[in-house]
Design a protein around this motif. Structure first.
Motif, PDB file in Angstrom:
ATOM      1  N   PRO A  20       0.503  -1.181   0.445  1.00  0.00           N
ATOM      2  CA  PRO A  20       0.103   0.037   0.382  1.00  0.00           C
ATOM      3  C   PRO A  20       0.515   1.386   0.063  1.00  0.00           C
ATOM      4  CG  PRO A  20      -0.478  -1.241   2.320  1.00  0.00           C
ATOM      5  CD  PRO A  20       0.594  -2.336   1.253  1.00  0.00           C
ATOM      6  N   GLU A  21       0.315   2.468  -0.854  1.00  0.00           N
ATOM      7  CA  GLU A  21       1.477   3.464  -0.930  1.00  0.00           C
ATOM      8  C   GLU A  21       0.930   4.520   0.640  1.00  0.00           C
ATOM      9  OE1 GLU A  21       1.339   5.403  -4.792  1.00  0.00           O
ATOM     10  OE2 GLU A  21       2.032   3.153  -5.559  1.00  0.00           O
ATOM     11  N   ARG A  22      -0.186   4.490   0.154  1.00  0.00           N
ATOM     12  CA  ARG A  22      -1.298   5.455   1.765  1.00  0.00           C
ATOM     13  C   ARG A  22      -1.615   4.156   2.910  1.00  0.00           C
ATOM     14  NH1 ARG A  22      -3.146  10.974   0.159  1.00  0.00           N
ATOM     15  NH2 ARG A  22      -1.012  11.813  -0.837  1.00  0.00           N
ATOM     16  N   LEU A  23      -0.975   4.891   4.432  1.00  0.00           N
ATOM     17  CA  LEU A  23      -1.399   4.208   5.205  1.00  0.00           C
ATOM     18  C   LEU A  23      -2.190   4.643   5.635  1.00  0.00           C
ATOM     19  CD1 LEU A  23       2.307   2.433   6.441  1.00  0.00           C
ATOM     20  CD2 LEU A  23       0.311   0.824   4.987  1.00  0.00           C
ATOM     21  N   VAL A  33       8.989   0.755   5.551  1.00  0.00           N
ATOM     22  CA  VAL A  33       8.749   0.937   7.164  1.00  0.00           C
ATOM     23  C   VAL A  33       9.992   1.671   7.320  1.00  0.00           C
ATOM     24  CG1 VAL A  33      10.028  -0.039   9.194  1.00  0.00           C
ATOM     25  CG2 VAL A  33       9.147  -1.665   7.917  1.00  0.00           C
ATOM     26  N   ALA A  34      11.003   2.486   6.218  1.00  0.00           N
ATOM     27  CA  ALA A  34      11.835   3.901   7.045  1.00  0.00           C
ATOM     28  C   ALA A  34      11.151   4.601   7.138  1.00  0.00           C
ATOM     29  CB  ALA A  34      12.581   3.837   6.469  1.00  0.00           C
ATOM     30  N   LYS A  35      10.506   4.736   5.503  1.00  0.00           N
ATOM     31  CA  LYS A  35       9.365   5.919   5.158  1.00  0.00           C
ATOM     32  C   LYS A  35       8.097   5.854   6.106  1.00  0.00           C
ATOM     33  CE  LYS A  35      11.695   6.494   0.665  1.00  0.00           C
ATOM     34  NZ  LYS A  35      11.852   5.734  -0.183  1.00  0.00           N
ATOM     35  N   GLN A  36       7.677   4.765   6.249  1.00  0.00           N
ATOM     36  CA  GLN A  36       5.319   5.037   6.552  1.00  0.00           C
ATOM     37  C   GLN A  36       5.169   4.705   7.897  1.00  0.00           C
ATOM     38  OE1 GLN A  36       5.132   3.399   2.418  1.00  0.00           O
ATOM     39  NE2 GLN A  36       3.229   4.636   3.075  1.00  0.00           N
ATOM     40  N   ALA A  37       6.570   3.627   8.982  1.00  0.00           N
ATOM     41  CA  ALA A  37       6.011   2.966   9.572  1.00  0.00           C
ATOM     42  C   ALA A  37       4.506   3.882  10.497  1.00  0.00           C
ATOM     43  CB  ALA A  37       7.421   3.275  10.473  1.00  0.00           C
ATOM     44  N   ASN A  38       3.339   3.306  10.680  1.00  0.00           N
ATOM     45  CA  ASN A  38       2.773   3.624  11.140  1.00  0.00           C
ATOM     46  C   ASN A  38       2.509   3.434  13.056  1.00  0.00           C
ATOM     47  OD1 ASN A  38       1.448   1.061  10.994  1.00  0.00           O
ATOM     48  ND2 ASN A  38      -0.170   2.152   9.624  1.00  0.00           N
ATOM     49  N   GLN A  39       3.592   2.375  13.655  1.00  0.00           N
ATOM     50  CA  GLN A  39       3.698   1.927  14.995  1.00  0.00           C
ATOM     51  C   GLN A  39       5.207   1.440  15.091  1.00  0.00           C
ATOM     52  OE1 GLN A  39       2.457   1.509  17.851  1.00  0.00           O
ATOM     53  NE2 GLN A  39       0.388   2.246  16.673  1.00  0.00           N
ATOM     54  N   LYS A  40       5.881   2.366  15.954  1.00  0.00           N
ATOM     55  CA  LYS A  40       7.113   2.752  16.325  1.00  0.00           C
ATOM     56  C   LYS A  40       7.079   2.433  17.658  1.00  0.00           C
ATOM     57  CE  LYS A  40       7.897   6.316  13.049  1.00  0.00           C
ATOM     58  NZ  LYS A  40       8.427   7.611  12.517  1.00  0.00           N
ATOM     59  N   LEU A  41       8.246   1.313  18.207  1.00  0.00           N
ATOM     60  CA  LEU A  41       8.060   1.023  19.419  1.00  0.00           C
ATOM     61  C   LEU A  41       9.531   0.830  19.975  1.00  0.00           C
ATOM     62  CD1 LEU A  41       5.048  -0.917  20.046  1.00  0.00           C
ATOM     63  CD2 LEU A  41       4.752   0.907  21.132  1.00  0.00           C
ATOM     64  N   GLN A  62      -4.128  -1.928   7.944  1.00  0.00           N
ATOM     65  CA  GLN A  62      -2.212  -1.859   7.565  1.00  0.00           C
ATOM     66  C   GLN A  62      -1.746  -1.328   8.556  1.00  0.00           C
ATOM     67  OE1 GLN A  62      -3.384   0.449   4.960  1.00  0.00           O
ATOM     68  NE2 GLN A  62      -3.802  -0.672   2.934  1.00  0.00           N
ATOM     69  N   LEU A  63      -0.380  -2.483   9.207  1.00  0.00           N
ATOM     70  CA  LEU A  63       0.553  -2.515   9.991  1.00  0.00           C
ATOM     71  C   LEU A  63       2.205  -2.166   9.218  1.00  0.00           C
ATOM     72  CD1 LEU A  63       1.478  -1.949  13.159  1.00  0.00           C
ATOM     73  CD2 LEU A  63       1.301  -4.273  12.930  1.00  0.00           C
ATOM     74  N   VAL A  64       2.123  -0.579   9.827  1.00  0.00           N
ATOM     75  CA  VAL A  64       3.877  -1.371   9.255  1.00  0.00           C
ATOM     76  C   VAL A  64       4.562  -0.718  10.601  1.00  0.00           C
ATOM     77  CG1 VAL A  64       5.899   0.251   8.158  1.00  0.00           C
ATOM     78  CG2 VAL A  64       3.675  -0.458   6.728  1.00  0.00           C
TER      79      VAL A  64
END
Lengths: 466, 245, 354
Positions: free
Chosen positions: C30-33, C71-79, C103-105
């Motif tokens: 997916p291009e947009r998350l 992941v580098a550009k669009q991660a929507n969960q960073k822990l 959608q999870l990145v």
């Protein structure tokens, strides 16, 4: 003292360099003109000439492999693909020219023929210089001749089988082989005939910066059996030589073929050889292979088990010393019900040498009830060498028994101490362990070859240990 | 000629940086059978390995003289060739090398003379028979797939074939049943004469029931704490090592 | 549509063997998350620091350029999980895909500091009928003498795609154990890389996978041993039903200097149908002398004798099969201390084999 001296003599045997004398040596490189010239020199029938030209086209289209050893030093423009020795084919050893005869004499070839072989062929550079076989086998209808004679004398048999088992599209060096092949042996064993003592072909590449492209085609007809031995050697030159032979084996229903190889090419050789067997119903194909020489070797004999109940066994060893990259292994395709394969591969790396075991076992959808077991063991003799195992196991149906085991390690200090406590020096202890390690392979070879292999091991180990 | 065979003087040995032997003194004369007994970890196996100069064990101090020659720093094979044999507690397995070929090769190395194969095989078969060994084992790979008992018997067989001046038997009796122990002591009796000697290393006394020995040494914590005759072994059998610890 | 090329092996072999990489059709990155909010975290926050992971992405291997850069550009969960406590800690992180969260990145980093001891459970689960997409990176730093136990559970449904890149660095005497339960996803593609740098560092990787219908598993496990006396153990047990397919690529690489290191790799595949396919490449690469490496690989169906024995005790064939599969997996499941989680996994096996 005396032992070292003896070994030096042995090493020199392989290194005898005869003067690069030839009747005809083709220009280096690969062009349709060169192929036409080879074909003309060999007096090919039309179909063979066309075949060669087609193969060249395929060669030009195919890429070098994207895996395995680096082949960038191979420049086909620097390799002479056809070197005809200054002699014609003899059936009497006396007629072989002196220097060539001496080489084979020192390699023990005619001697072995007297003692333990049913027939012998000897190839020098691109052409077979000697072929003979015991009278009673001729009476039974066994054919053992050089490949060129077979093309002319048995056109139907050859046409039906030539490069059908190994098609020219297989890979780049098979295509090259198809274009420039020369020499090799043709064997036909008629239905039900059992050849009890082995036939042997010996290949010798003397000419520098040249290639050897012999073609071996063996047909063991239904219910027949044969043991074929192939030996190879060459003196060492500074520039690379190329060996791209092709071996095609047809083991028909209920037949048996054992194919043994002792390869001791010099260490400037690129050995890019292709060997394949098609195995029929309840037939059995055994491979025994010892790989000691070459700078680079890429050799993966293959059994295609096409008939129900077909069997294949592979027993092989590679021994890589400094500057050697031996990428060897085995491929088997289970293509019918209740087929079975056994692989027993060993390798020894020392002095900066690299051994790779690369393999494929594929059990197809239609091969229910099949079994395959693979074992590979690698021995590292020092910490500057490399040993890799890269096996692919592709199982496509459930009713199979498949197992694969591999291990890698060095000779244990405890074992060395044990042997030294029995009076063996460290060098002797290591050599004994290595010979023992190689025993499952040497025991499969005829005695004189087993002795040769042990000598090679001793030779290789000398100076490396201490 | 001197009767002295082995003389160990003030021997200190480390294994992996740890001090194991702390000043061993031992004299063995021709014609004698010695026993070193001791609890687990007392340094028995280290003593045997130190005599053969196993590189895993480091000699820190002391000397070993054998047959009038200083062997302290000789290589293992040189020590073996000068006439010392050691039977291993855990004999190594050597795939692809048959018992016959191995012994023939070792015999050749030890004696420095060529070995006549026919006579050698006959001699080997005879010894095997006396040790109740299966003659088929001759052609099997050395120790590969042998049971514990077969391995130990094979060590005794090697002793008989190589015929050393001093045989060191490291825990050769351990883990064996009564019959096998009898065979081992039979082997020792066959071997023993007035010109050679035996050093038995053991932690139990079973083998001493069927074998007459000259000296018993008690090894505790890297030192020989007591030396006596056969009755010392009997005493240990009854009371254990408690009082020496 | 262009095929997505992923999960290259560290050493190539013949292209005809179809195992150097995996090419996927019909997978859209997916291009947009959208957002992904259905996350549960259980941990004693006084002992563990959980914060926003801001470290840049830098992977030695990874699944491939496209997925890593996503992941580098669009991660929507960073822990970022930082463990400092010397007493045993347990952290549970759950990602639940549903209609609102498809959608999870994710980009997770775990830092286990010196002498710490901890267990981390990360679970990916999806509601039925949700076509979910997961692309994640998990990075682990195991410092000197740390003990870390990671349990990864993939229970995603068979309409979803599951992509995961793992990278571990083990320092001196660090002990890292992974237990991976890989059941879900139409495509489940994992890249696992351990850089075992420290002397006496020890890494154990245990995986069970279960393939159903036309599921595809592509497992590319790589361990590089650099430390002296370091160790890697890989144990992979799996079962394949229907037309499920598995590619196992396991590499143990003894790098120069890893004296006295050991490596073991065992991969066994139970084939539960004649159309399932198991492709395996268990590699051993070695440039050091004083090491011990072993691998074994096997494939076959459940033994007729065993089946008959179990059926003679009153079980149906299906029940007997399930029993055999669970028995095979049991040794690996024993690594999971939580009885509740073990029960969940066993139930999941039953359900997926129905």
């Amino acid at each position: 003292m005396s032992k070292t001296k003896l070994d030096e003599i042995n090493r020199n045997i392989y290194n005898i360099k005869n003067k690069d004398e030839y009747d005809f040596k083709i220009k280096k490189g690969l062009t349709p003109e060169i192929i036409e010239e080879i074909s003309k020199q060999k007096d090919d029938p039309k179909w063979m000439r066309e075949f060669r030209l087609r193969a060249l086209e395929v060669y030009n289209k195919l890429e070098l492999p994207t895996w395995g050893p680096d082949l960038s030093e191979l420049d086909m423009n620097e390799i002479a693909t056809y070197v005809r020795p200054k002699t014609s084919l003899s059936t009497s050893w006396e007629d072989v020219p002196e220097d060539i005869k001496n080489t084979f004499d020192k390699l023990g070839i005619p001697e072995a023929e007297k003692e333990s072989l049913a027939g012998v062929g000897a190839q020098y550079d691109s052409e077979v210089v000697y072929h003979s076989m015991k009278e009673e086998l001729i009476k039974q209808g066994v054919i053992y001749t050089d490949m060129e004679s077979a093309v002319k004398k048995y056109p139907e048999l050859v046409k039906e089988h030539f490069m059908k088992c190994v098609p020219v599209h297989d890979h780049k060096f098979v295509a090259l082989h198809g274009a420039v092949w020369s020499g090799g042996s043709f064997v036909y064993v008629p239905k039900g005939v059992k050849v009890d003592i082995p036939l042997q072909s010996y290949f010798r590449l003397n000419s520098p910066e040249s290639g050897q492209f012999e073609h071996t085609l063996i047909i063991v007809d239904e219910g027949a059996s044969l043991h074929f031995i192939e030996g190879c050697s060459a003196p060492k030159y500074n520039k690379v030589n190329l060996h791209a032979g092709c071996v095609e084996l047809y083991v028909k229903d209920n037949a048996y073929l054992r194919y043994s190889t002792i390869e001791n090419w010099s260490k400037n050789m690129l050995n890019l050889n292709t060997k394949k067997a098609i195995v029929g119903k309840n037939a059995k194909m055994d491979w025994v292979s010892g790989s000691f020489g070459s700078k680079i070797s890429m050799l993966y004999p293959m059994s295609i088990l096409n008939g129900e109940g077909a069997k294949s066994e592979y027993t092989g060893i590679s021994f890589a010393g400094g500057g050697q990259n031996l990428d060897n292994g085995f491929k088997v395709i289970h293509n019918a019900k209740n087929t079975s394969s056994v692989v027993n591969a060993k390798s020894i790396s020392k002095n900066g040498g690299k051994c790779t075991y690369r393999s494929l076992v594929r059990i197809n959808e239609n091969a229910g009830g099949s079994k395959s077991s693979v074992s590979c063991e690698s021995l590292m003799l020092d910490d500057i060498s490399i040993s890799d195992t890269i096996p692919v196991n592709d199982i496509r149906t459930d009713d199979v028994e498949f197992s694969h085991e591999a291990s890698i390690g060095k000779i244990s200090d405890k074992t060395i101490f044990y042997l030294m406590s029995r009076g063996l020096s460290e060098e002797d202890a290591k050599a004994m362990i290595v010979r023992g390690f190689a025993y499952p392979i040497s025991k499969e070879l005829p005695v004189e070859y087993a002795v040769e292999m042990n000598n090679l091991i001793n030779l290789e180990l000398e100076g490396a240990i201490g | 000629m001197s009767n002295k065979l082995l003389e160990i003087k003030d021997l200190y040995v480390n294994a992996e940086e740890k001090e194991i032997l702390k000043g061993i003194n031992l004299n063995i004369n021709k014609g004698e059978i010695h026993v070193i007994m001791g609890p687990n970890g007392s340094g028995k196996t280290t003593t045997a390995n130190a005599i053969l100069n196993n590189p895993c064990y480091k000699k820190v101090n002391g000397s070993i003289t054998f047959d009038g020659k200083d062997i302290t720093n000789l290589k293992t094979d040189e020590i073996a060739r000068s006439g010392i044999f050691m039977s291993f507690q855990l004999p190594e397995e050597i795939p692809g090398v048959s018992v016959t070929n191995f012994l023939k090769y070792a015999k050749n190395k030890i004696t420095g003379k060529p070995v006549k194969i026919f006579e050698f095989k006959k001699e080997l078969a005879k010894s095997m028979e006396e040790l109740n060994m299966n003659p088929k084992n001759m052609e099997r790979s050395l120790n590969v797939g042998f049971s514990g008992g077969e391995k130990k018997k094979n060590e005794i067989l090697q002793m008989l074939v190589l015929n050393p001046k001093l045989a060191i038997l490291d825990e050769t009796d351990s883990g064996l049943d009564v019959d096998a122990i009898k065979t081992v002591s039979k082997g020792i009796e066959m071997f023993k004469n007035k010109n050679n000697a035996v050093l038995i290393i053991t932690h139990n006394t079973k083998i001493l029931h069927s074998l007459k020995v000259d000296y018993v040494h008690i090894l505790v914590n890297g030192k020989i704490v007591k030396t006596g005759k056969q009755d010392l072994a009997r005493e240990i059998e009854e009371n254990g090592y408690g009082e020496y610890k | 549509m262009e095929k997505l090329k992923l999960n290259e092996t560290p050493v190539r072999t013949s292209r005809n063997f179809n195992i150097n990489n995996i090419k996927l059709e019909n997978v859209v990155i997916p291009e947009r998350l959208g957002n992904f909010n259905h996350v549960t975290i259980k941990a004693e926050t006084s002992k563990i620091e959980i914060s926003n992971n801001t470290n840049p992405i830098d992977l030695t291997y990874g699944l491939g350029e496209e997925l890593t850069s996503q992941v580098a550009k669009q991660a929507n969960q960073k822990l970022k999980v930082k463990i400092d406590s010397k007493t045993n800690q347990e952290i549970q992180i759950g990602f639940q895909f549903d209609k609102e969260n498809t959608q999870l990145v994710d980009n997770i980093e775990i830092e286990a500091n010196e002498d710490t001891k901890s267990t981390i459970v990360i679970k990916y689960d999806s509601q039925k009928d949700v076509e979910a997409f997961h692309n994640g990176i998990l990075k682990v730093q195991a410092k000197k003498n740390s003990k870390l136990n990671v349990i990864l559970v993939n229970f995603m449904n068979l309409e979803s795609n599951h992509f995961l890149s793992i990278e571990n660095t083990l320092e001196e005497n660090a002990k890292v154990q992974y237990t991976i339960i890989d059941f879900g996803g139409k495509n489940s593609i994992t890249n696992y890389y351990s850089n075992i740098v420290g002397n006496s560092a020890d890494n154990r990787l245990n995986t069970i996978y279960l393939g159903n219908k036309d599921q595809l598993f592509d497992l590319n496990y790589i361990a590089e041993l650099r430390g002296e006396k370091s160790n890697i153990d890989m144990q992979v047990e799996g079962a394949l039903k229907d037309t499920a397919k598995k590619h196992f690529k396991g590499t143990i690489d003894f790098k120069k200097g890893c004296k006295k290191a050991t490596g073991n790799e065992a991969e066994n595949c139970m084939l539960l149908s004649d159309t399932a396919r198991s492709l395996a490449l268990p590699m051993l690469l070695c440039s050091e002398e004083e090491v011990e490496g072993n691998h074994s690989s096997s494939a076959g169906k459940v033994g007729d004798k065993e089946l008959f024995y179990i059926m003679s005790r009153g079980f149906t064939k299906k029940e007997a099969m399930k029993l055999m599969v669970k028995a095979k997996f049991n040794k690996i499941l024993e690594n999971i201390k939580s009885e509740e989680l073990r029960e969940q996994i066993l139930n999941e096996i039953d359900e997926r084999l129905n």
